[in-house]
Scaffold this active site. Sequence first.
Site, PDB file in Angstrom:
ATOM      1  N   LYS A  37     112.528  42.155  94.410  1.00  0.00           N
ATOM      2  CA  LYS A  37     111.638  41.043  94.715  1.00  0.00           C
ATOM      3  C   LYS A  37     110.367  41.147  93.871  1.00  0.00           C
ATOM      4  CE  LYS A  37     109.782  43.600  98.658  1.00  0.00           C
ATOM      5  NZ  LYS A  37     109.509  43.589 100.109  1.00  0.00           N
ATOM      6  N   ARG A 129     106.936  41.956 111.832  1.00  0.00           N
ATOM      7  CA  ARG A 129     106.761  41.101 110.673  1.00  0.00           C
ATOM      8  C   ARG A 129     107.858  40.052 110.793  1.00  0.00           C
ATOM      9  NH1 ARG A 129     106.460  43.810 104.733  1.00  0.00           N
ATOM     10  NH2 ARG A 129     108.695  44.000 105.134  1.00  0.00           N
ATOM     11  N   TYR A 245      78.613  44.839  83.877  1.00  0.00           N
ATOM     12  CA  TYR A 245      77.943  44.053  84.900  1.00  0.00           C
ATOM     13  C   TYR A 245      77.149  44.938  85.847  1.00  0.00           C
ATOM     14  CZ  TYR A 245      80.506  39.777  83.695  1.00  0.00           C
ATOM     15  OH  TYR A 245      80.993  38.677  83.051  1.00  0.00           O
ATOM     16  N   MET A 293      86.790  41.001  83.953  1.00  0.00           N
ATOM     17  CA  MET A 293      88.038  40.246  83.985  1.00  0.00           C
ATOM     18  C   MET A 293      88.967  40.590  82.820  1.00  0.00           C
ATOM     19  SD  MET A 293      88.721  36.130  84.084  1.00  0.00           S
ATOM     20  CE  MET A 293      87.813  35.911  85.610  1.00  0.00           C
TER      21      MET A 293
END
Length: 346
Positions: A37, A129, A245, A293
């Site tokens: 998956k 779940r 940053y 990023m």
Amino acid sequence: MHTGNLKVQFDGDRLVSNWNALRNIPLAGTTCGAAVKANAYGVGATEVVSRLIKAGCRDFFVATWQEAEEIAALTTDCSVTVLNGVLGHEMELAVSSNAKPMLNSLKQVQRWQPSGKPCDVMINTGMNRLGINCGEVAEIDWSGLEIDVLASHLASADENVSQNAEQLAAFTAIGNSVPHNRKSLANSAGIALGGGYHFDLTRPGLSLYGGIPRAELSDCINPVGSLETRLLQVRQIMAGDHVGYNATFTANGPMTIGIAALGYADGYGRGFSGSGLLSWEDQSLPVLGRVSMDLVALDLAKAPHLKEGDWIGCPLDLPILSEQSDLSQYEVLTSLGARYERCWNN
């Protein structure tokens, strides 16, 4: 020739070796499948499935019908299970598919019964779940269903906790209350819990791709890939200069630093800020300041000769990367972004 700045190299032999190691832990009579998956946990579903089929795997597990379609051409002679089940709007696609649903509720059982096609059934033994509660099993009319795999999912198999034995006991108690061909309980970590958890079919996922959810697997599971990124710039900074940053790193003296084409959009998250390590050959290149990023700054003190355009990287050693970033091994792997060129050896 690759013209991009990011690539991930995968080793097909290591993938197959991990599957064989997981296949050989249970006693004879237990079949080993593969969870593929989420694009095989970010590794690449078609590449993984094709290699595992050649190795002998015949049972595959995906999350969605779209994922089943993506490997359909490769799995015509295999069992493919859609773990998320089948909702009403998915019935037309599901009935026409060679894959089978994992039925997770009474509504899904009733929806699938008229199809006359095979299915699997998930029993909720405590994870809460997906799945049919144990107390509901005796109240359901199972007639007309061709159930291949009766399954449950372990919630805490990576830990030594009582919940493992409780779930095993609940699953065992279901016995033959649900007509089926095979039972399946163990994921990667569950395989390491011992023979009582193995039943007819195991469903490893993370450990196929180098993840080690339990220490018992550390001697037989190896990383299947490595990340590589180019340096975009090499620069000199002086004492008192800040990096990144919010100025979370300040140089104590003159430094050579490299700016690499790697960031949280590529799955190299902010958790690696100040703790991550890339490398050139055997030389460590620590992350300086905050990961952004598209870019990350690195200390080139141990490799000052590196220059713009050079490749650096790190193995996809999931336990180490998880420790550096405080992400789970699953998150590290499935977060690999679309900007990587995915290359396969073997």
